[in-house]
Scaffold this active site. Structure first.
Site, PDB file in Angstrom:
ATOM      1  N   ARG A   1       0.834  -1.207   0.000  1.00 36.71           N
ATOM      2  CA  ARG A   1       0.000   0.000   0.000  1.00 36.71           C
ATOM      3  C   ARG A   1       0.862   1.248   0.000  1.00 36.71           C
ATOM      4  NH1 ARG A   1      -3.690   1.367   5.151  1.00 36.71           N
ATOM      5  NH2 ARG A   1      -1.658   1.883   6.020  1.00 36.71           N
TER       6      ARG A   1
ATOM      7  N   CYS B   1       0.137   5.514   0.656  1.00 36.19           N
ATOM      8  CA  CYS B   1      -0.863   6.487   1.116  1.00 36.19           C
ATOM      9  C   CYS B   1      -0.253   7.870   0.931  1.00 36.19           C
ATOM     10  CB  CYS B   1      -1.237   6.243   2.571  1.00 36.19           C
ATOM     11  SG  CYS B   1      -2.513   7.383   3.165  1.00 36.19           S
TER      12      CYS B   1
END
Length: 125
Positions: A101, A103
């Site tokens: 991930r 962000c």
């Protein structure tokens, strides 16, 4: 390349598709907190994040994939102070399987929403 289109997620609001499948990989367009009917979800960041995941689930299913098949997510948020709440909601959709991930806090998102998420996932054959 095969385009992914479902009425269970909001229609594209520009010259793009909800997602593409290429060589057993699904690439989603960024999903924002719009309902399938195109209504912006009001409320706190948790409510908006749940709607984004509802949209992602719909396009993943249409692509013959699922959250368990997600390889990578990219999360765009308007305010890094919301990260903790977003992370809690995110964890509900990825309780055991943890994809890679990124962000990123951004200055502005489409329709001035607070969050947008895109995914890359394997497609079941």
């Amino acid at each position: 390349m095969n385009k992914v289109q479902t009425a269970k997620a909001p229609a594209a609001i520009g010259p793009y598709v909800q997602g593409m499948v290429v060589n057993n990989l699904f690439y989603s367009s960024g999903q924002i907190p719009l309902t399938a009917e195109g209504t912006l979800v009001e409320g706190d960041i948790a409510a908006q994040t749940h709607q984004v995941f509802k949209n992602l689930q719909a396009v993943l299913e249409e692509a013959n994939s699922s959250f368990e098949q997600v390889v990578k997510t990219t999360v765009f948020i308007k305010n890094m102070d919301d990260f903790g709440t977003i992370n809690e909601v995110y964890g509900e959709y990825f309780p055991e399987h943890k994809p890679a991930r990124s962000c990123v806090e951004v200055a502005r998102l489409p329709k001035d929403v607070q969050i947008e998420i895109e995914v890359i996932a394997l497609v079941r054959t």
